[in-house]
Every structure is written in C-alpha cells, then in structure tokens.
Design an enzyme around this catalytic site. Sequence first.
Site, PDB file in Angstrom:
ATOM      1  N   ASP A 190      -2.519   2.402   2.543  1.00  0.00           N
ATOM      2  CA  ASP A 190      -2.521   2.732   1.116  1.00  0.00           C
ATOM      3  C   ASP A 190      -1.076   2.650   0.635  1.00  0.00           C
ATOM      4  O   ASP A 190      -0.185   3.256   1.225  1.00  0.00           O
ATOM      5  CB  ASP A 190      -3.078   4.159   0.944  1.00  0.00           C
ATOM      6  CG  ASP A 190      -3.366   4.466  -0.507  1.00  0.00           C
ATOM      7  OD1 ASP A 190      -2.682   3.933  -1.372  1.00  0.00           O
ATOM      8  OD2 ASP A 190      -4.261   5.253  -0.782  1.00  0.00           O
TER       9      ASP A 190
ATOM     10  N   ASP B 130      -4.485  -1.537  -4.048  1.00  0.00           N
ATOM     11  CA  ASP B 130      -3.413  -1.019  -3.183  1.00  0.00           C
ATOM     12  C   ASP B 130      -3.933  -0.411  -1.877  1.00  0.00           C
ATOM     13  O   ASP B 130      -3.250   0.396  -1.263  1.00  0.00           O
ATOM     14  CB  ASP B 130      -2.576   0.012  -3.965  1.00  0.00           C
ATOM     15  CG  ASP B 130      -3.418   1.153  -4.507  1.00  0.00           C
ATOM     16  OD1 ASP B 130      -4.648   1.129  -4.311  1.00  0.00           O
ATOM     17  OD2 ASP B 130      -2.847   2.072  -5.127  1.00  0.00           O
ATOM     18  N   GLU B 131      -5.137  -0.769  -1.487  1.00  0.00           N
ATOM     19  CA  GLU B 131      -5.732  -0.146  -0.309  1.00  0.00           C
ATOM     20  C   GLU B 131      -6.523  -1.160   0.493  1.00  0.00           C
ATOM     21  O   GLU B 131      -7.206  -2.007  -0.080  1.00  0.00           O
ATOM     22  CB  GLU B 131      -6.757   0.894  -0.780  1.00  0.00           C
ATOM     23  CG  GLU B 131      -6.376   2.331  -0.576  1.00  0.00           C
ATOM     24  CD  GLU B 131      -7.521   3.209  -1.055  1.00  0.00           C
ATOM     25  OE1 GLU B 131      -7.875   3.141  -2.243  1.00  0.00           O
ATOM     26  OE2 GLU B 131      -8.070   3.931  -0.221  1.00  0.00           O
TER      27      GLU B 131
END
Lengths: 377, 388
Positions: free
Chosen positions: B9, B104-105
């Site tokens: 993350d 973003d993960e």
Amino acid sequence: MKVTVLQENLARGLSIVSRAVSPRSTLPVLSNILIATDEGRLRLSATNLELGITCWIAARIDEDGSTTVPARTFGDLINALPSDQVQLTLDVKSQSLHVKGGTSNNDIKCIDAQEFPPLPVPEMEGAIQLNVVDFKEMIQQVAFAASTDEARPVLMGVLLSVDKDKVTMAAADGFRLSVRKALLSNPAQQPLSVIIPARALNELARVSTDGEEAIYMVVPKNRGQVLFRVKDVEVVSQLIDGTFPDYQQIIPRSYKSRTLVSTASLLKACKQAEIFAREGSNVARLDIKQSKGEMQPGEVEISATSEETGKNETIVEATVDGGSVLIAFNVKFLREALEVIRTPNVALETSAANAPGVVRPVGDDNFLHVIMPMHLG
Amino acid sequence: MPRVILHLDLDAFFCAVEETHNPSLRGKPFAVGGKPDERGVVASCSYAARRRGVRSAMPMSRALRLCPNLIIVPARHRLYSEVSKQVMENLRNLTPLLEQISIDEAFLDISDTREPPARIALDLQTAIKNELHLPSSIGIASNKLVAKIATEVGKKSAKGDGPPFGLTIVPAGQEAAFLAPLPANMLWGVGPKTEARLAELNIHTIGDIANWPESDLIRRFGENGRDLARHAKGQDERPIVLERETKSISQEITYSVDVREDKVIEKTLRELSGEVARSLRKNDLAGKTVKLKIRWPDFTTLTRQTTLSQPTDNDEEIIRTALKLLREVRKPNQAVRLIGVGVSSLGAPIRQLPLWDAGNEKSRKLQEVVDELQDKFGKQVIKRGDVV
C-alpha cells in the site's frame, strides 16, 4: 367489372406483384393490389411508390372495370381456392368484390381504383434489349454487394451503364465492389448511366423466369424512373439520385501475389470458417503460402477463431504466383463473392494485409470483385 | 505448503506524488482534493495534516476548520494514475502473479520466489522509494486477508512525523494469534452496523469473534457469520485474481458548479471521449457501444447509448457519437451537474477497412502520431484543437 380467370394464373400474378405492396404504409390503398381489365386481359399492379410491379394475366372479360383489393386477404384467399376457374364480380357502388371459386363464395371490401397512384405507361420505343439469362446473372453477381445502410442512399443502388454494345453493372457497399460486364445483341442508340435500387433489380431477377424472352429497358427522359418489361410483367423503379463513386479508381491495377484455387474448395473452406467467425467480427485469416519445392503445391490456410465456440482451420491446395501473404477478410464477403462465381477456378490477387484483394473467375474477364481486408489491430 | 501473499500500500499516495513535484510541501499539513467552496472533499492528506485530525473523504470545509493552515492542492488524477502504473510495473517485474486492487494497492503471490519474504519486501520498499520517491507499507502473510490487515497494523504502529514505511510479517500458523488482539472492525465485513451488534454481545476484538461459537454467528449473521468466524481465525482461501476482465471503459466528471454553456459541456465531452479512446488503445481494445451519462442539477441521471456498425478506439468516432447522444438528450443551455462517456461491448480492435476513406483512416494515422508524442513527452505536449 365481371371477369373469369384461372386460379393458378391469378395466384401466380398475385405472387409476382405482391412484392411491391407496402403493407404498413400510411396510405391504405398501397396495401392493395389494383385489378383492372385491360384489352382482353386482367392487369394486376402494386406499388410502394418506389417500386411498382404490373402483371397481365389471361382472362375472359364479360364487363370492364377496376378496383383495388387488400393484397393479403386476396392473395391468401386465391391460394386457398381449388385449381379451377375463379369469377370476380365487382359491385361498383359498394366497392365489394365477389370472388367465387368452386363452391366458395366470398366478398372482399375494396378501395376505389381512382385512389391508386397512376403507374407510368411506358413508351417502349428505343428500349435497350437485354438477354434474360445474362441480365439475371449480372444482377445476382452484383446486387448483393450493394449497401443496406440508408445513410448512404447512392450505395443502396447498382450503377448500370450502357455504352454502345457494352453494359456494365457495379455495386459497392463501402467495403467491397462487384463489377460485371456483358455485351448487348443490339447496340444502344444512346449511352446511359443510372443508379437503380438493388432491391428493384432483385425483384426483376425474381420475376423474369422465362429464359427465352428478352428484357426491355427504358429510361424515360426527366422522369427519374426506369422501366423494365419482360414478357407479361413490367417493373418500374425510381432511380437513385446522386453520384456513384468512381469505382474504376478502386480496382487495383497490380498485385504482388496471385493465388489460383478451386472455387468449390475455397467456398467450402470459407463456409466452415464462417461457422466460427460469425460469433465474433466475422474475420477469417488467409495464410497464403508459396510452394516449398517444385513438386509441392502452394496452399491457402483459412482459419477462424471464436472465443465462445472454438476454432477452425482448413487447408486448400493452390498455385501461388508471387510472395506469401497473410491477410484477413470478412469471410461472409468472401463467401458471397465465391457463391456467384461460375468458373471451376478462381484467382485471388493480393498485395498487402491492408490493401484490397481482387477475386476473379479464371477464364472469364467479365466479372471481378474487390474486397477490402480487415485490420487485426 | 502455505502461500506467501504480499500486500503493498503506497503511503498517502497522492500527497507523496505531490511532494515529489513540489518539495516545499514536505512536512507541511496539506491535502489533495477539491476546493471547499466547490463541494470539495479530501482525497488524500499529508501525515502532518493527519495529526490535526484531517482524514480522507472528509469535506474540505471541515478539514479547514480542523486545520486552518491546511494547504489545498488540486488533484491531478492523470499524473497519479501514471505514477501508479510505474509502481505496478515495478511490482510485475518481481512476479506476474499480481492483483491490483486500487490505484495505490496490490497483492502479490510470492510463494514461488526464492528470496526470503522480508528481503523481497525491503527491496521493494527501497526500489519504490529510490526510483519513484514514494513511501510504501507492506504486509506479508499466508493469505490476502491477513496480509492486508498486517499492512494496516504496520501503518498504525508507526511513530514519528514521516510516512510509516510499515513492514509487518505474519508467519504461517500465527494468523489467529496475530489477529486476536486487534479491534473487530479491522476485519473485512465488519462495518459500523455489525460492529455495534457484536458490541452488544460483548465482542470487541477479532479474538472475541474467533472464540464465539460459529453456529451462533451463522444464526445471527447468516452467511456473513460463517465468513466472520473463518476470517477471525485468519482463514482466507481466495486466490490472486490476475486480470479483471474489462467490460467497459468510461470517464465522467462532476462540475464544481452546474454548467449550462453548450460549448463548455461539449468541450468536456470531447476531452472525456478522448481519454476513453486513449485508454482503449492503451489496452488494445475497441468497443461497439458508446454510452453517454448525464446528471441534471436535481440529481436525476440519464444514460443514452448507441451501437456502432463496428468496434472503435478512435477519438473522432467516439466524440462524434457522444456529441450526437448529448444533443438528442439535452436542450441548448440546459444546466448539467455531471457528464460522462463510456464504451462497452469490448473486443480486439479488429475493423473492416473501407474501399474509400471517409476520413477515418486519416484520423487514425493522426491519432497514432499524437499517441506517440504524448507517450514520449507527456499529455500536454499536443492536444486536439477543440479541447484546448
């Protein structure tokens, strides 16, 4: 009006003209067929204002007259009557047509013939005479390539040009082009170039069944119409107004690779590929391979893949003149072109994966078909 | 053999990207998002802002009340998604078994990677930090559920002012023990409602759930109860989902104030259509159905769609179709709150070439050149005249 006709003659006449009936018109009379006594015969006419078909049948006329009969009711009824004499008697006042066949008595509500749009009476002088067999074949080889997209009306037509003793038909839907030439037995007095709706030509091909007869064609001046007469049938069609694309410019003048192949084998392979291709974008790949050695034939590998149903691959022996080519076509286009080719062998001329392919019957210079390939992204 | 799943993350991703472009922001309380007078919300906030109570998804006006010297940075979503792509590419170099779950993960299955998980995690964090200047946190466990919670735990336990750079590894067999002391709401599927109902039973930690009879959880929560029991024990069999099949590609935008000027709306539609076409081309796709979405100021939302004769990935064609749909559904000067365009019925970009070109092939060639320039020099280097 009081006439007697044979059931089979009337049934045949109705089946010919009924294709021009427009069943869902806002003008009710266009759903009807005009029946009128005409110099000892019975005339049947139908029109949708773009296309009109008239047919004359033998009749015994006891009393002249005319009316318009609902096409569907009349056609269904006549088809259901015994093959015997049919008597048609019109009660003018009520516009009710009494139809008697065998022991069957029927009354059909009609619309006054006055309301039926007048069909042109053609002046057949100076008509161009066409051989039925040739003309039917020309239509079959060309009309299918016309567009069905109403956004481009010109492409929904077939360009028919006559110059002295040469007659040419061409149609193109934007992706393929079909061109067929023929010779006239009697040279035309004036050159002619008109765009005729493909639908009208298809109907003409359907009604001209008698191979021995000639088709006569006239284009009366400034009327925007074309008239065809074949035996006892007349077809009149509105012409399409506009400029047909310059198709000569589309026909490639050269090729890099020429593949000779059996028409029937290639057609079969296309039909097999189409079973899978139709699930997707109709694309089939043609991998045209040169011969690997002197004693070995070249080949065309036709393949199609569907994500849902599976894939197909067929190899057809070929004589490949020039380099190997990998090209993709809408297989329906290719199949439809091969279906109208009468010669045992066909030549496929190609230059590149994004350049038009040309299909020609081997030994017959009168026909050619151009197909644009598909871009595989 | 237990699997080894890595969850990564990016820490305060949007803010981290902004900091690399504007180093003066470093260490300051700032938030990426819309302006407070334009219904803006916080999309991402810096760690300095977080310490003042600012949280993402909070209305910007409230964020400003909590932190009056908050610097508001307008969002640059295209930039973020480009940076995100670079990160994902970096991860894909390690293993193709990657499942991106948001901008973003991502999850990675590193079961078959030779190096020890801790080494891999540190290398990844270092590479992303050095090459892209982005901080990230990582959780590693034998399944997706525990790995993701491990990342969160790592982030929460971080001290100091900077980004957390968390790294938490849960050895196989230790899942239940790791989860046990954590609050129940850290478990997937425990929202505020479930949390309240659990609290009534005096269940507060994940361990409490694990110790509760499964049959009673099923009786109270149905199928969710079964999942709760399994998840609380750290059990999760879901595999890495490699590539989500794309069904449609779309773009939409909500105006900060309702817009009624035809020219402005049509320009927006051109831009959105261009973006959709571009992402179709990037993904090697083309679609046959073009869909317009429009929301009026009273929040009623309409969609209108049309099917083309063949699939397209072309700016011109999508713009033309979308504009036609717009003009059919919207009266001139009618105010619009949201507008969007999407393309579906996707497939390979196969198309029938025309006998004579009506301009489409030319515009495709132009497109290719523009794409190439934009790829090399960025989106701003060249644009359509009608969206400038």
